[in-house]
Structure formats: C-alpha cells, structure tokens
Design a protein around this motif. Sequence first.
Motif, short mmCIF file in Angstrom:
data_model
loop_
_atom_site.label_atom_id
_atom_site.label_comp_id
_atom_site.label_asym_id
_atom_site.label_seq_id
_atom_site.Cartn_x
_atom_site.Cartn_y
_atom_site.Cartn_z
N GLU A 40 0.85 -1.18 0.00
CA GLU A 40 0.00 0.00 0.00
C GLU A 40 0.90 1.24 0.00
O GLU A 40 2.12 1.14 0.20
CB GLU A 40 -0.94 0.01 1.21
N GLN A 59 -6.01 2.53 -2.04
CA GLN A 59 -7.11 1.65 -1.62
C GLN A 59 -7.45 0.71 -2.76
O GLN A 59 -8.00 1.13 -3.77
CB GLN A 59 -8.36 2.48 -1.25
N HIS A 60 -7.04 -0.54 -2.61
CA HIS A 60 -7.43 -1.58 -3.58
C HIS A 60 -7.08 -1.17 -5.02
O HIS A 60 -7.89 -1.28 -5.93
CB HIS A 60 -8.92 -1.89 -3.44
N GLU A 81 -7.05 -0.56 6.80
CA GLU A 81 -8.25 -1.38 6.75
C GLU A 81 -7.94 -2.75 7.34
O GLU A 81 -6.96 -3.39 6.93
CB GLU A 81 -8.68 -1.50 5.29
N ALA A 86 -5.76 -1.34 3.12
CA ALA A 86 -6.05 -0.12 2.38
C ALA A 86 -6.00 1.07 3.35
O ALA A 86 -6.33 0.95 4.53
CB ALA A 86 -7.43 -0.20 1.72
N TRP A 88 -6.93 4.66 5.00
CA TRP A 88 -8.09 5.52 5.25
C TRP A 88 -7.67 6.71 6.12
O TRP A 88 -6.71 6.63 6.89
CB TRP A 88 -9.21 4.76 5.94
#
Length: 361
Positions: A40, A59-60, A81, A86, A88
């Motif tokens: 990430e 994120q993904h 996450e 991911a 945030w």
Amino acid sequence: MTTEPARSPSSSFDLVPRGAAVIEYTVWCDWDIGHLYDLEHVWVHVDAAGDVIAVEGSQHGRRVDLTGCAVDAGRPVVYLEPGKHAIWSSPVAMQPAFARIAAQCGPFAGNDGVHVDNPFGDRGEITATALDHRLAALKLKRDAFRPAFEFSAPSPCEAAPLAPWADLAAWIPGRIQSLISDIRQSVPHLEAVFLDCGDTLADESTEVKDETTEIVSSADLIPGAENLTRRLMARGYRLALVADGPRETFVNILGQHGLWNDFEAHVISGDLGVAKPHRRMFETALAALGLPGEAANRVVMVGNNLERDIKGANEASLISVFMRWSTRRTHTPRDASEKPRFAIDYIEDLPDLLERIELSL
C-alpha cells in the motif's frame, strides 16, 4: 521524495506535488487476508517549510484523497483497513465499508492465493505453483476473523523500519519465496487424490465392451466429470487413477476424453494382478507418487464401490469418499469397514469437499 512531477517508483501512479514536494511511503505487508503479499502507499504533500498540506493513500489499486486525516507533531495519522491494509483517513471515513471489510476478512478470506499479478511477477522475480496458491488460500481461510474495528497506534517497538524503495524492492522477491517455502511445510494439506473410474468418472451404463476380452473401447463421462481433473489440477492436487480392470479399458475411456494424461500415476489391477480392496493397490499408488506410507491419512480415495473402493481405502488408512451418483451398486455398508468417511452425490461437489477436509486437518 520529488519536487517535480514524476512517475512513482513503486506504483503505477504519477506523482504531482501539490506544494514544494511530495513524499512517497510504500507500506509492505507479508499477508493480506485475501492473498500472500501486499503493498500500500501513502503520499504526503508538504510546503516549503515541510508542513503537511495534503495526504493521499492507496485503496485496492486506486489512489484516494485523505483530506481530513489528523496530523500529529507534523506527521499525518492514517488508518489501515483490517485484513486488507487499504489506507483511510479515519475510522469514521471507513465506516461505510465495514460490511464489505468484514466479508473479506471472513467468508471471502484467502480467495486469491499468492499475489503474482504485479511487477515482480511480471518480471519473473516471484513465481508460485498451483499448490502454492492453494496453500496460501488455506492458510488465510484458517486466519479468517471478525474485525472489531477498534484502532490503536503501534508502540515504538512495533514501528516498521524505514528503507529506501530500491532496498525494499530488492528484498521483496526473496521474502515472498521464503513465505512460500514456509507454507509448504507449515500448512496441513492433502498430499494427493486417488480416483476410481467406473461410475466415478465414466458412466458404466454407456460402456462399449468386447465380451471376449472384457476391454471397454469407449464410454461416456458422468455429468461433471469432464472438467473435474482440470479443476483439481488447477488447485495443485496430485492425481492418481486407482482402478480395477484391464489397462486398455482406462486408456480407451480416459484417452477418448483427454483425461488420461491428467493423472500423474495409473495403478490398475490388470497390471498388478490384485484388485481393490487389496492394500497393494493403494500402497502402489502412494509409491508411484513418491509418498511415504505415513502420508496415507492425507490422501483421499474417491470411488463408487463400498466393498472395493471404500473398504480398501479405510483399511489402507486413506480418507474414503463414496461417490453416490449411481445406484448400480449398494449404498449400504455391510459392516464398519465399508463405511465411508465422506460421501458426495455429484462429482462436481468434490473440489469443495476437498477444501473442507483440508481445513479440518
């Protein structure tokens, strides 16, 4: 860090500073709850004084603006996450995704095996066999959990070390291969699957047989059998045919449907001079795959005949699976020796049963 627009060295994104510079952080994780290996990213935009003016995260596979994340002592505070890593800006921002995240950490854990769809895989620096993918998936299915969505900062001793991207990129392929080597030894799994032929793969009612030699020249497959061996091979299972009759029968039937070569070993009573349930049939199959006798309790035998397939598998300490598709032979065991460990009505149910067996090992 870059002060000019540039290509990210560790991702597919272009970096465009919103102030004086943008700093890229690449976050490595050994495991994502869906697959082995995860990267990430966090991008921190700073002004000329070095103060944070904007933060982005991954994120993904997409880049998102983390506007609103807290800044503590000049450093942005972001949240990972659960299970998926991911990035945030806060738990509140993550809250609409809680149901999806819980599903990914629970029933959908381990869906992707080893992550090789990345630059390291594209360059051939990491590789994984079908067995490796299955073992990674099994590990992660066992690691499934229900997220509490309670977040805390790591303690100083838990802080991840920092390294230049070039050093991390050089380290990652070896790290992945080390993880793969570890799961090959540490994850309990089935060593092989033995399959009968008649009314297990081929429909005995459609056999065309030479009455003088008992050799079958052709037969149809039962519903679902056409793709079964390919499905099992795609999951990394080693296959052996363990069948009673003349070798030519099985060469004809399985060859006709392109299945003969899907089996790593062919153990046939016409070659050995004994038939199931004789232990030599199963011991020969183990030996043909290079498996020791003590591996028998990690091998599945699938067949339609309680007296031969199931009794023989039980007495040889294999995991017996009764195929109930046909009523040509009895479904009632005469005694405990013929009682199967498991039973299926349709051959296409076998892959899911094998996974359930492995998860119980």
